[in-house]
Design a protein around this motif. Structure first.
Motif, short mmCIF file in Angstrom:
data_model
loop_
_atom_site.label_atom_id
_atom_site.label_comp_id
_atom_site.label_asym_id
_atom_site.label_seq_id
_atom_site.Cartn_x
_atom_site.Cartn_y
_atom_site.Cartn_z
N MET A 1 -30.57 -10.63 -23.26
CA MET A 1 -30.19 -11.54 -24.31
C MET A 1 -28.66 -11.64 -24.30
N GLY A 2 -28.12 -12.87 -24.29
CA GLY A 2 -26.68 -13.09 -24.34
C GLY A 2 -26.31 -13.76 -25.65
N LEU A 3 -25.85 -12.96 -26.61
CA LEU A 3 -25.52 -13.52 -27.92
C LEU A 3 -24.10 -14.05 -27.95
N ARG A 4 -23.95 -15.20 -28.56
CA ARG A 4 -22.63 -15.75 -28.86
C ARG A 4 -22.50 -15.82 -30.36
N GLN A 5 -21.32 -15.48 -30.84
CA GLN A 5 -21.02 -15.66 -32.26
C GLN A 5 -20.46 -17.07 -32.43
N VAL A 6 -21.06 -17.83 -33.32
CA VAL A 6 -20.66 -19.21 -33.51
C VAL A 6 -20.39 -19.45 -34.99
N PHE A 7 -19.23 -20.02 -35.29
CA PHE A 7 -18.89 -20.40 -36.65
C PHE A 7 -19.13 -21.89 -36.80
N TYR A 8 -20.00 -22.26 -37.74
CA TYR A 8 -20.32 -23.66 -38.03
C TYR A 8 -19.68 -23.97 -39.38
N GLU A 9 -18.54 -24.67 -39.36
CA GLU A 9 -17.79 -24.94 -40.59
C GLU A 9 -18.59 -25.84 -41.52
N SER A 10 -18.41 -25.59 -42.82
CA SER A 10 -19.16 -26.33 -43.84
C SER A 10 -18.95 -27.84 -43.71
N TRP A 11 -17.71 -28.29 -43.50
CA TRP A 11 -17.47 -29.73 -43.45
C TRP A 11 -18.17 -30.38 -42.26
N GLN A 12 -18.30 -29.65 -41.16
CA GLN A 12 -19.00 -30.20 -39.99
C GLN A 12 -20.49 -30.38 -40.33
N MET A 13 -21.08 -29.38 -40.99
CA MET A 13 -22.50 -29.48 -41.37
C MET A 13 -22.70 -30.59 -42.40
N GLU A 14 -21.85 -30.62 -43.43
CA GLU A 14 -22.01 -31.60 -44.49
C GLU A 14 -21.83 -33.03 -43.98
N CYS A 15 -20.97 -33.22 -43.00
CA CYS A 15 -20.71 -34.55 -42.46
C CYS A 15 -21.88 -35.05 -41.63
N CYS A 16 -22.19 -34.35 -40.56
CA CYS A 16 -23.18 -34.88 -39.62
C CYS A 16 -24.14 -33.84 -39.07
N GLY A 17 -24.16 -32.66 -39.66
CA GLY A 17 -25.01 -31.60 -39.14
C GLY A 17 -26.45 -31.71 -39.60
N THR A 18 -27.30 -31.02 -38.89
CA THR A 18 -28.71 -30.91 -39.26
C THR A 18 -28.99 -29.43 -39.51
N PRO A 19 -29.44 -29.08 -40.72
CA PRO A 19 -29.73 -27.67 -41.00
C PRO A 19 -30.73 -27.09 -39.99
N PHE A 20 -30.63 -25.82 -39.76
CA PHE A 20 -31.47 -25.12 -38.79
C PHE A 20 -31.90 -23.79 -39.40
N THR A 21 -32.89 -23.17 -38.76
CA THR A 21 -33.49 -21.95 -39.27
C THR A 21 -33.48 -20.89 -38.16
N VAL A 22 -33.50 -19.63 -38.55
CA VAL A 22 -33.62 -18.54 -37.58
C VAL A 22 -34.87 -18.81 -36.73
N GLY A 23 -34.70 -18.72 -35.42
CA GLY A 23 -35.79 -18.97 -34.48
C GLY A 23 -35.73 -20.36 -33.86
N ASP A 24 -34.98 -21.29 -34.46
CA ASP A 24 -34.87 -22.65 -33.92
C ASP A 24 -34.06 -22.65 -32.63
N GLU A 25 -34.42 -23.56 -31.72
CA GLU A 25 -33.58 -23.82 -30.56
C GLU A 25 -32.65 -24.96 -30.95
N VAL A 26 -31.36 -24.79 -30.67
CA VAL A 26 -30.35 -25.79 -31.04
C VAL A 26 -29.50 -26.11 -29.82
N GLY A 27 -28.88 -27.28 -29.84
CA GLY A 27 -27.93 -27.69 -28.82
C GLY A 27 -26.66 -28.16 -29.51
#
Length: 146
Positions: A1-27
């Motif tokens: 397993m290769g974990l990356r720490q990723v910070f998703y800023e609130s303004w990025q999510m509020e503008c155009c992000g799609t909420p996600f859940t633990v276990g989801d595959e994201v791009g």
């Protein structure tokens, strides 16, 4: 397993992000977080070395695909530069992580209260810190917060 720490800023999510859940595959398009940006957030550079951030605005880049392993809402305390200045900056070391199963779409901003020296302080939710399992990424370091 290769974990990356990723910070998703609130303004990025509020503008155009799609909420996600633990276990989801994201791009996501990821950009390394510069040491000065880590310092701006008042975070320990040694602990957050190698931190990435989601970049949905500006620039080109390829998408990094991975599976979400953990999500923590990042709460940061802010304080006025001077009493009545209305200019707030992060207070180093006054940050906390709240584990959640799903990333919120909207983030809370705290109500100001009077702190030391008569300066207003508030505690804001500023984004989420995500443990993202990326195939082929370097394994996590012992200092990683997850």
């Amino acid at each position: 397993m290769g974990l990356r720490q990723v910070f998703y800023e609130s303004w990025q999510m509020e503008c155009c992000g799609t909420p996600f859940t633990v276990g989801d595959e994201v791009g996501w398009r990821l950009a390394p977080m510069a040491p000065k940006d880590v310092r701006t957030w008042g975070w320990d550079e040694a602990r957050y070395a190698g931190l990435h951030r989601v970049e949905d605005h500006g620039g080109r880049g390829t998408s990094t695909t991975g599976r979400v392993q953990a999500i923590h809402v990042v709460h940061q305390v802010y304080e006025e530069n001077g009493p009545g200045s209305r200019t707030f900056e992060p207070v180093p070391g006054e940050r906390s992580l709240e584990p959640v199963d799903t990333c919120p779409k909207w983030f809370t901003r705290g109500k100001p209260s009077t702190g030391p020296g008569g300066r207003s302080r508030r505690r804001d939710a500023v984004g989420v810190l995500v443990a993202l399992d990326v195939p082929g990424a370097a394994p996590p370091e012992p200092r990683d917060p997850f």
